[in-house]
Design a protein around this motif. Structure first.
Motif, PDB file in Angstrom:
ATOM      1  N   MET A 144       0.841  -1.176   0.000  1.00 24.41           N
ATOM      2  CA  MET A 144       0.000   0.000   0.000  1.00 24.41           C
ATOM      3  C   MET A 144       0.887   1.240   0.000  1.00 24.41           C
ATOM      4  O   MET A 144       1.613   1.491   0.943  1.00 24.41           O
ATOM      5  N   ALA A 145       0.805   2.015  -1.061  1.00 21.81           N
ATOM      6  CA  ALA A 145       1.703   3.143  -1.234  1.00 21.81           C
ATOM      7  C   ALA A 145       1.280   4.359  -0.420  1.00 21.81           C
ATOM      8  O   ALA A 145       2.097   5.058   0.140  1.00 21.81           O
ATOM      9  N   GLY A 146      -0.010   4.653  -0.360  1.00 24.12           N
ATOM     10  CA  GLY A 146      -0.451   5.850   0.328  1.00 24.12           C
ATOM     11  C   GLY A 146       0.040   7.088  -0.403  1.00 24.12           C
ATOM     12  O   GLY A 146       0.484   7.036  -1.544  1.00 24.12           O
ATOM     13  N   ILE A 147      -0.012   8.212   0.276  1.00 19.37           N
ATOM     14  CA  ILE A 147       0.378   9.467  -0.371  1.00 19.37           C
ATOM     15  C   ILE A 147       1.892   9.643  -0.462  1.00 19.37           C
ATOM     16  O   ILE A 147       2.373  10.480  -1.195  1.00 19.37           O
ATOM     17  N   PHE A 148       2.644   8.856   0.271  1.00 18.39           N
ATOM     18  CA  PHE A 148       4.091   9.025   0.317  1.00 18.39           C
ATOM     19  C   PHE A 148       4.843   8.135  -0.669  1.00 18.39           C
ATOM     20  O   PHE A 148       6.050   8.237  -0.804  1.00 18.39           O
ATOM     21  N   GLY A 149       4.147   7.218  -1.319  1.00 15.51           N
ATOM     22  CA  GLY A 149       4.814   6.277  -2.208  1.00 15.51           C
ATOM     23  C   GLY A 149       5.323   5.074  -1.419  1.00 15.51           C
ATOM     24  O   GLY A 149       5.180   4.999  -0.211  1.00 15.51           O
ATOM     25  N   SER A 150       5.888   4.113  -2.118  1.00 10.72           N
ATOM     26  CA  SER A 150       6.349   2.902  -1.447  1.00 10.72           C
ATOM     27  C   SER A 150       7.689   2.458  -2.000  1.00 10.72           C
ATOM     28  O   SER A 150       8.134   2.918  -3.055  1.00 10.72           O
ATOM     29  N   LYS A 151       8.308   1.562  -1.259  1.00  5.08           N
ATOM     30  CA  LYS A 151       9.534   0.930  -1.732  1.00  5.08           C
ATOM     31  C   LYS A 151       9.410  -0.569  -1.489  1.00  5.08           C
ATOM     32  O   LYS A 151       8.783  -1.009  -0.525  1.00  5.08           O
ATOM     33  N   THR A 152       9.999  -1.321  -2.379  1.00 11.28           N
ATOM     34  CA  THR A 152       9.953  -2.769  -2.288  1.00 11.28           C
ATOM     35  C   THR A 152      11.186  -3.255  -1.533  1.00 11.28           C
ATOM     36  O   THR A 152      12.305  -3.050  -1.986  1.00 11.28           O
ATOM     37  N   LEU A 153      10.953  -3.890  -0.378  1.00  9.98           N
ATOM     38  CA  LEU A 153      12.054  -4.430   0.410  1.00  9.98           C
ATOM     39  C   LEU A 153      12.509  -5.781  -0.141  1.00  9.98           C
ATOM     40  O   LEU A 153      13.686  -6.122  -0.078  1.00  9.98           O
ATOM     41  N   PHE A 154      11.559  -6.553  -0.675  1.00 11.35           N
ATOM     42  CA  PHE A 154      11.855  -7.880  -1.223  1.00 11.35           C
ATOM     43  C   PHE A 154      10.812  -8.133  -2.302  1.00 11.35           C
ATOM     44  O   PHE A 154       9.620  -8.134  -2.023  1.00 11.35           O
ATOM     45  N   SER A 155      11.242  -8.340  -3.517  1.00 14.45           N
ATOM     46  CA  SER A 155      10.312  -8.609  -4.609  1.00 14.45           C
ATOM     47  C   SER A 155       9.664  -9.974  -4.431  1.00 14.45           C
ATOM     48  O   SER A 155      10.190 -10.841  -3.737  1.00 14.45           O
ATOM     49  N   ALA A 156       8.519 -10.162  -5.080  1.00 11.34           N
ATOM     50  CA  ALA A 156       7.876 -11.477  -5.081  1.00 11.34           C
ATOM     51  C   ALA A 156       8.877 -12.492  -5.625  1.00 11.34           C
ATOM     52  O   ALA A 156       9.581 -12.225  -6.598  1.00 11.34           O
ATOM     53  N   VAL A 157       8.945 -13.643  -4.961  1.00  5.14           N
ATOM     54  CA  VAL A 157       9.941 -14.647  -5.338  1.00  5.14           C
ATOM     55  C   VAL A 157       9.319 -16.038  -5.300  1.00  5.14           C
ATOM     56  O   VAL A 157       8.512 -16.344  -4.423  1.00  5.14           O
ATOM     57  N   THR A 158       9.676 -16.857  -6.275  1.00  4.85           N
ATOM     58  CA  THR A 158       9.321 -18.267  -6.276  1.00  4.85           C
ATOM     59  C   THR A 158      10.612 -19.060  -6.282  1.00  4.85           C
ATOM     60  O   THR A 158      11.657 -18.559  -6.712  1.00  4.85           O
TER      61      THR A 158
END
Length: 134
Positions: free
Chosen positions: A1-15
């Motif tokens: 959930m980005a909200g008004i501040f934006g977001s960063k990905t700590l760990f991408s989806a992984v298989t």
């Protein structure tokens, strides 16, 4: 959930798939951990299925008010695999980009993890897992 501040990905989806000498390992515990300098670690666990496969969804956090300031993204990522009572490092990486997919150069983030191997350094990451070329 980005909200008004934006977001960063700590760990991408992984298989991934856990194997021993090429044979699938069912029931291995797989722990995923991500931690950046601004928060507590995010830890998730799962078990491999009958085919040795596992999956984790993307870990994303809000940038918060710091998103408005220039800053460097530094996230410590780790996947630990426990099989027959032995824990091995599957994946250890320092992510320096908040974009999804940056760990795998924008390609599908899919791993094969042979727990019969010794962990070593490959490209910019450490562990028994290898990125699959897809």
């Amino acid at each position: 959930m980005a909200g008004i501040f934006g977001s960063k990905t700590l760990f991408s989806a992984v298989t991934g798939q856990v194997v021993v000498n090429g044979e699938a390992v069912a029931g291995a515990e797989v722990e995923q951990k991500a931690q950046d300098s601004s928060g507590d670690p995010v830890v998730r666990t799962t078990k491999t299925g009958p085919d040795g496969r596992f999956q984790f969804d993307e870990i994303t956090v809000s940038k918060g008010l710091l998103g408005f300031l220039p800053s460097e993204v530094v996230v410590q990522q780790e996947i630990t695999i426990t099989h027959e009572g032995k824990a091995v490092t599957g994946w250890q990486y320092t992510k320096r980009d908040g974009a999804p997919g940056s760990e795998s150069a924008g390609k599908e983030f899919s791993l094969v993890c042979d727990v019969s191997n010794e962990a070593d350094i490959t490209d910019n990451y450490y562990g028994v897992c290898r990125l699959l070329e897809k």
